[in-house]
Write an enzyme that holds these catalytic residues in place. Sequence first.
Site, PDB file in Angstrom:
ATOM      1  N   LYS A  83       0.821  -1.216   0.000  1.00 48.28           N
ATOM      2  CA  LYS A  83       0.000   0.000   0.000  1.00 48.28           C
ATOM      3  C   LYS A  83       0.848   1.257   0.000  1.00 48.28           C
ATOM      4  CE  LYS A  83      -4.402  -1.736   0.911  1.00 48.28           C
ATOM      5  NZ  LYS A  83      -5.488  -2.049   1.825  1.00 48.28           N
TER       6      LYS A  83
ATOM      7  N   LYS B  74      -7.049 -12.651  -9.164  1.00 44.65           N
ATOM      8  CA  LYS B  74      -8.199 -12.792  -8.273  1.00 44.65           C
ATOM      9  C   LYS B  74      -9.256 -11.736  -8.616  1.00 44.65           C
ATOM     10  CE  LYS B  74      -8.964 -12.664  -3.452  1.00 44.65           C
ATOM     11  NZ  LYS B  74      -8.461 -12.270  -2.156  1.00 44.65           N
TER      12      LYS B  74
ATOM     13  N   LYS C  57     -12.871  -5.926  -6.403  1.00 44.07           N
ATOM     14  CA  LYS C  57     -13.827  -4.838  -6.624  1.00 44.07           C
ATOM     15  C   LYS C  57     -13.134  -3.563  -7.073  1.00 44.07           C
ATOM     16  CE  LYS C  57     -13.937  -4.068  -1.643  1.00 44.07           C
ATOM     17  NZ  LYS C  57     -14.703  -4.410  -0.453  1.00 44.07           N
TER      18      LYS C  57
END
Length: 334
Positions: A117, A199, A202
């Site tokens: 991140k 994978k 969203k």
Amino acid sequence: MENGEKKKIILSCIQPTGTPTLGNYLGALRNWKALEEDFYSYFAVADLHAITVRQEPKNLREQILRTYALLMAIGLDPEKSTLFIQSHVPAHSQLAWLLSCNTQFGELSRMTQFKDKSKTHPDNINAGLFTYPVLMAADILLYQADCVPVGDDQRQHLEIARDIAVRFNGAYGNVFKIPEAYIGKNGARVMSLANPEKKMSKSDANKNAFISILDEPNVIMKKFKRAVTDSEAKVRYAEGKDGINNLMGIYSCITGKSYEEIEDEFDGKGYGDFKVAVGESVIAELEPVQKRFNELMNDRAYLKDCYELGAQKANHFSARTLNKAMKKMGFLLN
Ligand code: TRP
């Protein structure tokens, strides 16, 4: 459950960021419902975790409520489980501080999610992003959870929660139960419809790559029809057929059919027929969830009753653990 065997405690949380995908649903959420029967279960909307990324307040407020409603829509029962919103239980933030003073800078620096991140959001590497795993440890340890259903991406976070608990117990005396990962039965790993090597996510820029669990039926069908497959035109599970394997996985998870049964069912038929069948099964599976979700979102007073009950139960239980931890550390409590 054997007679006389004590029910174990299970806990999991979901962040209120965006609508979960079919992958989140089949991989995790749908199993939560089954767990509710066999465990003392705690399920929460991890809203405090969501603010490591800048949130628009109005949007966050709505997302928290929607996520709570979704948990109820998938069938979780606020009477049976403790179904709550993390920020309604101050003990999470309080214990997180105590634990953060027992967590090393070095071990937090090694967390892969933090490293990833920091790379993807170099403009907002805030302290909360860094101590995120400590708050998650607090979530788990406050309820003396025996097990935590986690996906691969959260395994390292559970590991550090265990390390923190062991260290704390060693330093101050036994306070926390050491949680184990709960490995679900056949929690499917659902892949992207556009790139089945990845994978389903969203946050994929390509909207056709994922099914949101609130997608309308015609949108769901359209996305399945566009799903990437291969040129063999035979429904069979095999290496190199990632797209078809993924669709078979989804179909199997929903219908309970084995791969062999699916191969027989579509023997001599093309991918077109198969995709329609998969789409229909997903639409039928999600229909009651979507219906219940809409009803709940139209009855905010009822939702409020439910999350208030959840907060009351969660506050009650977590206060005991927090108190114990504080006393052991030397704080002056009654
Ligand atoms: N970090 C988890 C996720 O992003 C959410 C979470 C927060 C969680 N606290 C938790 C999961 C405690 C399990 C247990 O998916």
